[in-house]
Design a protein around this motif. Structure first.
Motif, PDB file in Angstrom:
ATOM      1  N   MET A 221       0.839  -1.201   0.000  1.00 39.04           N
ATOM      2  CA  MET A 221       0.000   0.000   0.000  1.00 39.04           C
ATOM      3  C   MET A 221       0.875   1.253   0.000  1.00 39.04           C
ATOM      4  SD  MET A 221      -3.286  -1.038   0.427  1.00 39.04           S
ATOM      5  CE  MET A 221      -4.057   0.427   1.139  1.00 39.04           C
ATOM      6  N   LEU A 222       0.298   2.352  -0.494  1.00 40.21           N
ATOM      7  CA  LEU A 222       0.902   3.669  -0.360  1.00 40.21           C
ATOM      8  C   LEU A 222      -0.066   4.590   0.379  1.00 40.21           C
ATOM      9  CD1 LEU A 222       2.459   4.596  -3.842  1.00 40.21           C
ATOM     10  CD2 LEU A 222       3.629   3.656  -1.846  1.00 40.21           C
ATOM     11  N   LEU A 223       0.487   5.477   1.201  1.00 39.92           N
ATOM     12  CA  LEU A 223      -0.277   6.556   1.816  1.00 39.92           C
ATOM     13  C   LEU A 223       0.149   7.856   1.157  1.00 39.92           C
ATOM     14  CD1 LEU A 223      -2.274   7.490   4.026  1.00 39.92           C
ATOM     15  CD2 LEU A 223      -0.287   7.817   5.517  1.00 39.92           C
ATOM     16  N   LEU A 224      -0.839   8.610   0.640  1.00 38.29           N
ATOM     17  CA  LEU A 224      -0.570   9.836  -0.092  1.00 38.29           C
ATOM     18  C   LEU A 224      -1.224  11.025   0.601  1.00 38.29           C
ATOM     19  CD1 LEU A 224      -1.437   8.403  -3.621  1.00 38.29           C
ATOM     20  CD2 LEU A 224       0.813   8.480  -2.539  1.00 38.29           C
ATOM     21  N   GLN A 225      -0.585  12.170   0.483  1.00 40.16           N
ATOM     22  CA  GLN A 225      -1.164  13.399   1.025  1.00 40.16           C
ATOM     23  C   GLN A 225      -2.033  14.059  -0.039  1.00 40.16           C
ATOM     24  OE1 GLN A 225      -0.892  14.885   4.337  1.00 40.16           O
ATOM     25  NE2 GLN A 225      -2.718  15.666   3.301  1.00 40.16           N
ATOM     26  N   GLY A 226      -3.328  14.000   0.155  1.00 41.32           N
ATOM     27  CA  GLY A 226      -4.257  14.697  -0.715  1.00 41.32           C
ATOM     28  C   GLY A 226      -4.905  15.826   0.046  1.00 41.32           C
ATOM     29  N   SER A 227      -5.917  16.391  -0.554  1.00 39.06           N
ATOM     30  CA  SER A 227      -6.686  17.428   0.130  1.00 39.06           C
ATOM     31  C   SER A 227      -8.136  16.983   0.187  1.00 39.06           C
ATOM     32  CB  SER A 227      -6.556  18.766  -0.603  1.00 39.06           C
ATOM     33  OG  SER A 227      -6.921  18.633  -1.965  1.00 39.06           O
ATOM     34  N   PRO A 228      -8.875  17.341   1.239  1.00 38.04           N
ATOM     35  CA  PRO A 228     -10.261  16.898   1.372  1.00 38.04           C
ATOM     36  C   PRO A 228     -11.076  17.218   0.124  1.00 38.04           C
ATOM     37  CG  PRO A 228      -9.525  17.947   3.392  1.00 38.04           C
ATOM     38  CD  PRO A 228      -8.437  18.166   2.384  1.00 38.04           C
ATOM     39  N   GLY A 229     -11.886  16.236  -0.304  1.00 36.97           N
ATOM     40  CA  GLY A 229     -12.737  16.426  -1.459  1.00 36.97           C
ATOM     41  C   GLY A 229     -12.078  16.109  -2.786  1.00 36.97           C
ATOM     42  N   ASP A 247      -9.813  13.387   6.426  1.00 34.96           N
ATOM     43  CA  ASP A 247      -8.824  14.455   6.568  1.00 34.96           C
ATOM     44  C   ASP A 247      -8.027  14.700   5.296  1.00 34.96           C
ATOM     45  OD1 ASP A 247      -7.277  12.190   6.491  1.00 34.96           O
ATOM     46  OD2 ASP A 247      -6.477  12.392   8.515  1.00 34.96           O
ATOM     47  N   GLY A 248      -8.388  14.009   4.195  1.00 33.03           N
ATOM     48  CA  GLY A 248      -7.720  14.228   2.923  1.00 33.03           C
ATOM     49  C   GLY A 248      -6.679  13.196   2.571  1.00 33.03           C
ATOM     50  N   LEU A 249      -6.190  12.409   3.517  1.00 32.42           N
ATOM     51  CA  LEU A 249      -5.214  11.370   3.209  1.00 32.42           C
ATOM     52  C   LEU A 249      -5.823  10.362   2.229  1.00 32.42           C
ATOM     53  CD1 LEU A 249      -3.664  10.696   6.739  1.00 32.42           C
ATOM     54  CD2 LEU A 249      -2.616  11.940   4.837  1.00 32.42           C
ATOM     55  N   ILE A 272       4.193   1.108  -9.350  1.00 32.68           N
ATOM     56  CA  ILE A 272       2.899   0.708  -9.919  1.00 32.68           C
ATOM     57  C   ILE A 272       1.760   1.457  -9.240  1.00 32.68           C
ATOM     58  CG2 ILE A 272       1.256  -1.213 -10.079  1.00 32.68           C
ATOM     59  CD1 ILE A 272       3.677  -3.058 -10.556  1.00 32.68           C
ATOM     60  N   LEU A 273       1.775   1.492  -7.918  1.00 29.26           N
ATOM     61  CA  LEU A 273       0.698   2.154  -7.182  1.00 29.26           C
ATOM     62  C   LEU A 273       0.736   3.659  -7.384  1.00 29.26           C
ATOM     63  CD1 LEU A 273       0.818   0.056  -3.878  1.00 29.26           C
ATOM     64  CD2 LEU A 273      -0.837  -0.139  -5.746  1.00 29.26           C
ATOM     65  N   TRP A 274       1.938   4.221  -7.447  1.00 30.23           N
ATOM     66  CA  TRP A 274       2.056   5.659  -7.666  1.00 30.23           C
ATOM     67  C   TRP A 274       1.569   6.038  -9.060  1.00 30.23           C
ATOM     68  CZ3 TRP A 274       1.728  10.226  -6.152  1.00 30.23           C
ATOM     69  CH2 TRP A 274       2.278  11.295  -6.854  1.00 30.23           C
ATOM     70  N   ASN A 275       1.922   5.237 -10.070  1.00 35.44           N
ATOM     71  CA  ASN A 275       1.454   5.509 -11.427  1.00 35.44           C
ATOM     72  C   ASN A 275      -0.068   5.477 -11.502  1.00 35.44           C
ATOM     73  OD1 ASN A 275       4.080   5.742 -12.319  1.00 35.44           O
ATOM     74  ND2 ASN A 275       4.162   3.704 -13.241  1.00 35.44           N
ATOM     75  N   PHE A 276      -0.662   4.497 -10.828  1.00 38.21           N
ATOM     76  CA  PHE A 276      -2.123   4.397 -10.822  1.00 38.21           C
ATOM     77  C   PHE A 276      -2.748   5.625 -10.163  1.00 38.21           C
ATOM     78  CE2 PHE A 276      -5.906   3.165  -8.317  1.00 38.21           C
ATOM     79  CZ  PHE A 276      -6.781   2.934  -9.371  1.00 38.21           C
ATOM     80  N   ALA A 277      -2.220   6.005  -9.009  1.00 42.10           N
ATOM     81  CA  ALA A 277      -2.767   7.159  -8.293  1.00 42.10           C
ATOM     82  C   ALA A 277      -2.624   8.434  -9.113  1.00 42.10           C
ATOM     83  CB  ALA A 277      -2.070   7.309  -6.941  1.00 42.10           C
ATOM     84  N   ARG A 278      -1.482   8.616  -9.726  1.00 41.23           N
ATOM     85  CA  ARG A 278      -1.241   9.836 -10.500  1.00 41.23           C
ATOM     86  C   ARG A 278      -2.099   9.871 -11.771  1.00 41.23           C
ATOM     87  NH1 ARG A 278       4.795  10.520 -12.201  1.00 41.23           N
ATOM     88  NH2 ARG A 278       4.162   8.682 -13.366  1.00 41.23           N
ATOM     89  N   ASP A 279      -2.329   8.688 -12.395  1.00 41.66           N
ATOM     90  CA  ASP A 279      -3.196   8.641 -13.569  1.00 41.66           C
ATOM     91  C   ASP A 279      -4.620   9.071 -13.230  1.00 41.66           C
ATOM     92  OD1 ASP A 279      -1.107   7.788 -15.143  1.00 41.66           O
ATOM     93  OD2 ASP A 279      -1.694   5.673 -15.149  1.00 41.66           O
ATOM     94  N   GLN A 280      -5.081   8.663 -12.045  1.00 41.60           N
ATOM     95  CA  GLN A 280      -6.449   8.983 -11.637  1.00 41.60           C
ATOM     96  C   GLN A 280      -6.560  10.396 -11.081  1.00 41.60           C
ATOM     97  OE1 GLN A 280      -8.809   6.928 -12.453  1.00 41.60           O
ATOM     98  NE2 GLN A 280      -7.423   5.270 -13.067  1.00 41.60           N
ATOM     99  N   LEU A 281      -5.488  10.856 -10.441  1.00 41.28           N
ATOM    100  CA  LEU A 281      -5.490  12.185  -9.819  1.00 41.28           C
ATOM    101  C   LEU A 281      -4.227  12.935 -10.248  1.00 41.28           C
ATOM    102  CD1 LEU A 281      -6.619  11.212  -6.194  1.00 41.28           C
ATOM    103  CD2 LEU A 281      -8.016  12.319  -7.947  1.00 41.28           C
ATOM    104  N   SER A 286       4.995  14.043  -6.650  1.00 43.45           N
ATOM    105  CA  SER A 286       5.822  12.986  -6.062  1.00 43.45           C
ATOM    106  C   SER A 286       6.023  13.202  -4.571  1.00 43.45           C
ATOM    107  CB  SER A 286       7.177  12.909  -6.776  1.00 43.45           C
ATOM    108  OG  SER A 286       7.849  14.152  -6.698  1.00 43.45           O
ATOM    109  N   SER A 287       5.999  14.454  -4.135  1.00 46.21           N
ATOM    110  CA  SER A 287       6.146  14.747  -2.710  1.00 46.21           C
ATOM    111  C   SER A 287       4.921  14.314  -1.912  1.00 46.21           C
ATOM    112  CB  SER A 287       6.379  16.246  -2.501  1.00 46.21           C
ATOM    113  OG  SER A 287       5.298  16.998  -3.031  1.00 46.21           O
ATOM    114  N   SER A 288       3.867  13.887  -2.625  1.00 41.77           N
ATOM    115  CA  SER A 288       2.648  13.456  -1.939  1.00 41.77           C
ATOM    116  C   SER A 288       2.807  12.104  -1.247  1.00 41.77           C
ATOM    117  CB  SER A 288       1.482  13.360  -2.948  1.00 41.77           C
ATOM    118  OG  SER A 288       1.252  14.594  -3.578  1.00 41.77           O
TER     119      SER A 288
END
Length: 367
Positions: A221-229, A247-249, A272-281, A286-288
């Protein structure tokens, strides 16, 4: 104060072990939970908290009946624990949006299939691609580390003994009656015990010549810093998913690897997981990336768990082999165990989960 009846030892302090302990303690039993590590820090903690089978049309009806019943119990469970412990598991009806991928195409009758199970699924074309999207509004999420913390606190409130870093080394019986559990810290005398040790269950039961098909499957798994919503629902494509917390995570998961008990993480899975997350969002940078980890799921044939008494060992039970769906199926599993140990009628037909029945079915598939 409830009058204490006989003692029960539960081996494994994941969500199933702790929730079963809570329900059995509330029924009047004196409970001890033993874990080889820290309570609530294995597969139950490591996952994304999606409360549903993923691509459910792939699974047999016995798993789906258990899962859909258990899903109906989660909201009340979270509310109960929040009220009793002041720790909110953050059950949220996020819904799940599944996008067709290269490896996973929807069945032609997927909407009708869902209707047959009472699900209000909707199929539409994805605006960003030519792929179809399946909207599953009934799917909720829970913040699993908070759920585990709430269960641990509830265990303490009920005077359940929590023995961490205590490795089980064997079982003792006489004339097929369980007498107790051997550990590296000493003998625990008990006439009843339940093995809820997740991926380690098979190894434990091999010691007493009970060979269930339960094996470890690593998920990273990866934990990424996003923003709420950032996400309006949970999202999945080709067995990878994104789950956003309040909380946006954002959790990005997951892999499915047969590497025995290796819990290390790999650069390949991270990419692989980072590429998927970045493709969707695309807004993610990368600092996320905050953290990467893995857990070992208890794999089993068709993900159908073993729940019930073990042959030749009166007083010894098992509840394991839930694969990805231990969190989803924990409330129903705890209810079934409580019914078995209090001689009450279970909430659904439990024959498919009986270790003997389940094992015999496997033997037909894997002679």
């Amino acid at each position: 104060m409830l009058k204490k009846r006989e003692s029960i030892v539960l081996i494994g302090a994941g969500v199933i072990g702790m929730l079963a302990a809570v329900r059995l303690a509330e029924a009047g039993f004196a409970i001890t939970i033993v874990d080889q590590g820290q309570i609530g820090r294995e597969a139950s903690w490591a996952g994304g908290g999606i409360l549903s089978p993923l691509y459910p049309w792939h699974y047999p009806s016995e798993l789906l009946r258990l899962s859909f019943y258990s899903m109906s119990l989660h909201h009340a469970l979270s509310s109960e624990l929040a009220s009793l412990t002041s720790i909110d598991p953050q059950w949220t009806l996020s819904g799940l949006r599944i996008i067709e991928g290269e490896n996973e195409v929807f069945p032609n009758d997927v909407r009708h299939w869902g209707q047959n199970w009472g699900l209000n699924w909707q199929v539409s074309d994805c605006k960003a691609t030519t792929k179809k999207t399946l909207w599953c509004p009934e799917v909720a999420q829970v913040r699993n580390p908070r759920l585990l913390s709430a269960l641990a606190e509830r265990c303490r409130q009920l005077d359940i003994k929590l023995l961490e870093h205590t490795e089980i080394t064997g079982f003792k019986h006489k004339n097929e009656q369980l007498l107790g559990v051997e550990s590296k810290q000493g003998f625990l005398a008990t006439g009843k015990a339940i093995v809820t040790a997740g991926a380690w269950t098979g190894k434990l039961l091999d010691q007493i010549d009970i060979h269930l098909q339960i094996y470890p499957v690593r998920g990273q798994m990866l934990l990424l810093q996003g923003s709420p919503g950032m996400l309006d629902s949970m999202l999945m494509q080709d067995n990878h998913y994104l789950v956003q917390r309040q909380d946006g995570l954002i959790l990005a998961g997951s892999t499915s690897e047969n590497v025995q008990f290796d819990k290390s993480v790999t650069p390949l899975a991270r990419q692989i997981l980072w590429n998927f997350a970045r493709d969707q969002l695309p807004g993610l940078k990368s600092s996320s990336i905050i953290r990467q980890w893995s857990g070992l799921r208890p794999g089993s044939h068709e993900s159908v768990p073993y729940i019930g008494p073990l042959p030749g060992w009166n007083g010894l039970y098992v509840a394991a082999g839930h694969f990805r769906y231990g969190l989803t199926n924990a409330p129903a599993t705890a209810e079934i165990l409580t019914c078995l140990l209090t001689d009450k009628a279970p909430p659904l037909d439990i024959t498919p989960y009986n270790p003997v029945t389940h094992y015999q079915k496997q033997r037909q598939v894997f002679p």
